[in-house]
Design an enzyme around this catalytic site. Structure first.
Site, PDB file in Angstrom:
ATOM      1  N   TYR A  14      28.610 -19.281  32.665  1.00 15.54           N
ATOM      2  CA  TYR A  14      28.828 -18.098  34.146  1.00 15.54           C
ATOM      3  C   TYR A  14      28.600 -19.365  34.975  1.00 15.54           C
ATOM      4  CZ  TYR A  14      28.286 -13.804  35.824  1.00 15.54           C
ATOM      5  OH  TYR A  14      28.374 -12.635  36.508  1.00 15.54           O
ATOM      6  N   TRP A  26      27.048 -20.442  37.185  1.00 17.41           N
ATOM      7  CA  TRP A  26      25.620 -20.696  38.525  1.00 17.41           C
ATOM      8  C   TRP A  26      25.177 -21.798  38.156  1.00 17.41           C
ATOM      9  CZ3 TRP A  26      25.550 -18.439  42.730  1.00 17.41           C
ATOM     10  CH2 TRP A  26      25.480 -16.808  43.066  1.00 17.41           C
TER      11      TRP A  26
END
Length: 772
Positions: free
Chosen positions: A111, A113
């Protein structure tokens, strides 16, 4: 510790200096940041925190029984193994699934980040590895943050980045804007973060400067704090999820006053006449007027009329936050905000028109750099199957089932192996009991993780990886003005390794080492990215020094592109020469393409669609599960700054004093939030900054279930995703709808159990070979 001197580093929360000290890491913000984020304080005790994973771990049941469907991954003991043993187990399992079933039964979860660095961006790392070494993978598309808007906007206006990032700038707002109406606000806790890093936080100073010049800010939100104090905003409290009804009434009032911009609508838009019939109620006999909207929004009709009149005065900017599209029918407020701006006729003017999600993250409202930076090549993925990112539980629970997405019908693949590196779905995802059940379906789950998140606890094989302070990288993003040499500040914790080094070792065992590494180590790839950037931007107007000079200097200021208003400005100046990339070349108030999909939950023009889930007598409060102010999502929740903002070790729920009084709840006490899906404990803070009938509990508290196997789990730490529903926004985008849920809240009188979210799970050590 590796370094004794102060080192400039980069993070999602800003550029900062770090130096190891006796009491942990000493950090201070970059000196030229006008409004640095306090969240960098989470780094001070993160490096050696007990929540970190010391060495490779394998779930005991998986070791004993092998890859198994339906395995209960809740509460099993882990076995500590050597890296050599872990590499052998992972490589053998990847080879088994790849060779026996094909890459289409491997899901590559990530994801994005994971790091501010250009190279150690985990999403890039895992995608390159799976494309190179397993011949592809089932991927996810879009994001939890903007799942609905990412799909919708290209149909009706243009590419997502052009609408959100490359149009109205904060500089324009300071100079030209007379009124900003912010649906969902522009909370600076959100614009404190940026993927790829940020060195100058300008949002709050820019709002304050615009306000001093006379710009009027209007915060349409259930939360007063969704605009900062410096904006001196007018607060218009609105019932959660009803912004579309208000926007429709504003357009109705503009038409009633004859103040809509007919010339703009005729020249630059398609579908106005049909939409106007809907607003006036020509077909359904229900005018979408202020009196109609008052009953839905809780805003009285007189306030709505006055608001419409104000929007006819001067240069007006309409913004819509990400939060509004993270709920049922999330496409509608994004589209309707665009239509409201079109009716005002100022799209493309400096500081006016429409800027989707301005203030949501620090990238928006800034100028691009002249130089575009290269990144790690990810290769080609030959597997065609994919899912919208928020449909992970649906995919795992319903293999073979058809699903709609953006006008086409797809089928969920059968997944035997999940490889997750970067991200924590037990934070991002909704209805955690359902996600827990979904995680029982794969035969094997492999996770790279820094610390013992709930996702790591649900894995079969856990590989400890480094965090950003423990590796070298390049910190840069397309909108930030500085390139940073992110030099290692500390040695890796215990046995943690860089994701790249883990993948390189696995590639060797899978006989794809040369294809994956191309003969480069980390520093070799940093040099390649830098030199490739030099090559691609030779004619950009900014010359880059050689890599060694840059690395020694530690930073480089980047030149900005001109503030030219982007796609919408060019379109306004000459729509024939610069049409929008929509089917009509214009703003699509009515989209014939979307209408042709025949989705009941996303018709061919913006519309008010009542939500399936609303408060009831049993669950009478709206819960807003929004972004936290003390961390990014769930990152470093165990660390000092995040912990300092909890009470009794729990996340803090904010509610209105009148709602609390009716339930015998006092400020600072403990409460239980619950609904038909589960419950969670939290501390409570009373404030009139939350409208009555609404409670706010930020996401990101690490999931800590009292009974991991309960059908309706209870989280003792305050994770709201035990309460949120796993419903898509619509068939168009299948986006995340986890912003809102209905709940009841009760006082918690019993002494609660201690939070155990950061306590590592039980483990034993595997005997050495030959010693049993």
């Amino acid at each position: 510790m590796l370094q004794e001197k102060e080192i400039l580093h980069s993070s999602h929360w800003g550029a900062f200096y770090a130096r190891p000290g006796r009491d942990g890491l000493q950090v201070r913000p970059y000196e030229d940041d006008p409004n640095p984020s306090p969240v960098i304080g989470n780094f001070t005790d993160a490096l050696n925190h007990p929540a970190r994973i010391r060495q490779p771990m394998v779930r005991k049941g998986w070791l004993e029984r092998g890859p198994t469907r339906g395995a209960d991954r809740n509460g099993d003991t882990f076995v500590a193994v050597s890296w050599e043993r872990a590499f052998d187990l992972v490589a053998r399992e990847l080879r088994r699934v790849r060779d026996e079933f094909g890459a289409g039964q491997i899901f590559g979860g990530s994801y994005g980040w994971a790091s501010a660095g250009r190279f150690h961006h985990t999403q890039s790392q895992i995608h390159r590895f799976l494309n190179t070494c397993t011949d592809g993978y089932v991927r996810s598309v879009n994001s939890y943050s903007a799942g609905a808007s990412t799909v919708l906007l290209p149909h009706v206006a243009g590419p997502f980045d052009d609408v959100s990032r490359r149009g109205v700038t904060w500089r324009q707002i300071e100079q030209y804007t007379d009124c900003v109406i912010a649906f969902g606000g522009m909370a600076t806790k959100n614009s404190m973060v940026a993927s790829g890093g940020i060195s100058h936080h300008i949002e709050e100073p820019s709002m304050a400067a615009a306000r001093r010049r006379g710009c009027h800010f209007i915060n349409v939100s259930p939360l007063r704090t969704d605009l900062p104090e410096g904006a001196d905003a007018e607060w218009v409290p609105i019932r959660p999820g009803t912004d579309v009804a208000l926007m429709l009434a504003l357009v109705h009032e503009l038409v009633a006053m004859g103040r809509h911009d007919r010339a703009f609508l005729s020249r630059y838009c398609v579908g106005w006449d049909r939409f106007q019939d809907y607003v006036l109620g020509t077909a359904d006999r229900q005018p979408k007027d202020p009196r109609w909207a008052a009953g839905i929004t809780g805003i009285d009709a007189g306030t709505i009329r006055a608001l419409a009149a104000r929007l006819t005065q001067g240069r007006v900017l309409v913004t819509v936050s990400h939060s509004l599209q993270r709920s049922e029918h999330g496409e509608q407020p994004v589209w309707m905000g665009l239509v409201l701006a079109a009716a005002l006729g100022q799209i493309g003017l400096p500081g006016g028109g429409y800027s989707y999600a301005l203030g949501t993250i620090a990238h928006y409202g800034r100028l691009d750099n002249r130089i575009r930076f290269a990144s790690l090549p990810q290769g080609r993925n030959p597997v065609q199957a994919f899912i919208p990112v928020a449909r992970i539980s649906d995919m795992l629970l319903n293999p073979g089932q058809e699903f709609d997405y953006d006008g086409a019908v797809h089928r969920y693949p059968e997944i035997r192996l999940v490889y997750w590196a970067g991200g924590n779905p037990f934070h991002h995802h909704q209805q955690l009991a359902r996600l827990r059940d979904a995680f029982r379906r794969p035969e094997t789950i492999i996770v790279h993780e820094v610390a013992w998140t709930a996702t790591a606890r649900h894995a079969d094989i856990v590989l400890p990886c480094t965090m950003t302070l423990e590796r070298d990288d390049l910190g840069v993003t397309q909108t930030d003005s500085m390139l940073i040499a992110m030099k290692r500040v500390a040695a890796p914790y215990a046995q943690a390794r860089d994701d790249y080094d883990i993948f390189a070792e696995l590639a060797k065992r899978l006989e794809r080492h040369e294809a994956f590494t191309e003969g480069r180590d980390t520093m070799g790839w940093l040099r390649w990215i830098y030199s490739e950037t030099q090559r691609r931007n030779a004619s950009s107007g900014q010359a880059l020094p050689d890599f060694d000079t840059f690395w020694e200097q530690g930073r480089l200021e980047l030149q900005k592109a001109p503030d030219d208003g982007g796609m919408f400005r060019r379109f306004r100046e000459d729509p024939a020469a610069h049409p929008l990339p929509t089917p009509s070349g214009r703003i699509e108030i009515v989209s014939e393409r979307i209408a042709g999909f025949r989705y009941e939950d996303c018709p061919g023009h913006p519309a008010w669609l009542a939500k399936r889930e609303t408060p009831t007598e049993r669950y009478p409060l709206w819960l807003i599960a929004n972004q936290p102010a003390t961390r990014l999502h769930s990152q470093l929740d165990f660390a000092r700054y995040s912990q300092s903002n909890k009470r009794h070790g729990r996340e803090v729920c904010t509610m209105h004093p009148a709602d609390a009084a009716a339930r015998g709840i006092s400020d600072g006490g403990l409460v239980r939030l619950y609904n038909e899906r589960g419950g969670c404990q939290a501390a409570v803070r009373l404030s009139e900054d939350v409208m009555p009938g609404v409670a706010q509990l930020p996401t990101g508290a690490w999931y800590d279930p009292i009974d991991p196997s309960a059908a309706r789990p209870e989280c003792r730490h305050g994770n709201p995703n035990v309460l949120t529903g796993d419903l898509p926004t619509s068939a168009l985008s299948q986006g995340c709808s986890g912003q809102l849920a209905r709940v009841e809240i009760e006082r918690l009188d019993a002494e609660p159990e201690p939070v155990r979210a950061f306590v590592p799970p039980p483990f034993i050590s595997e005997p050495e070979p030959g010693r049993r």
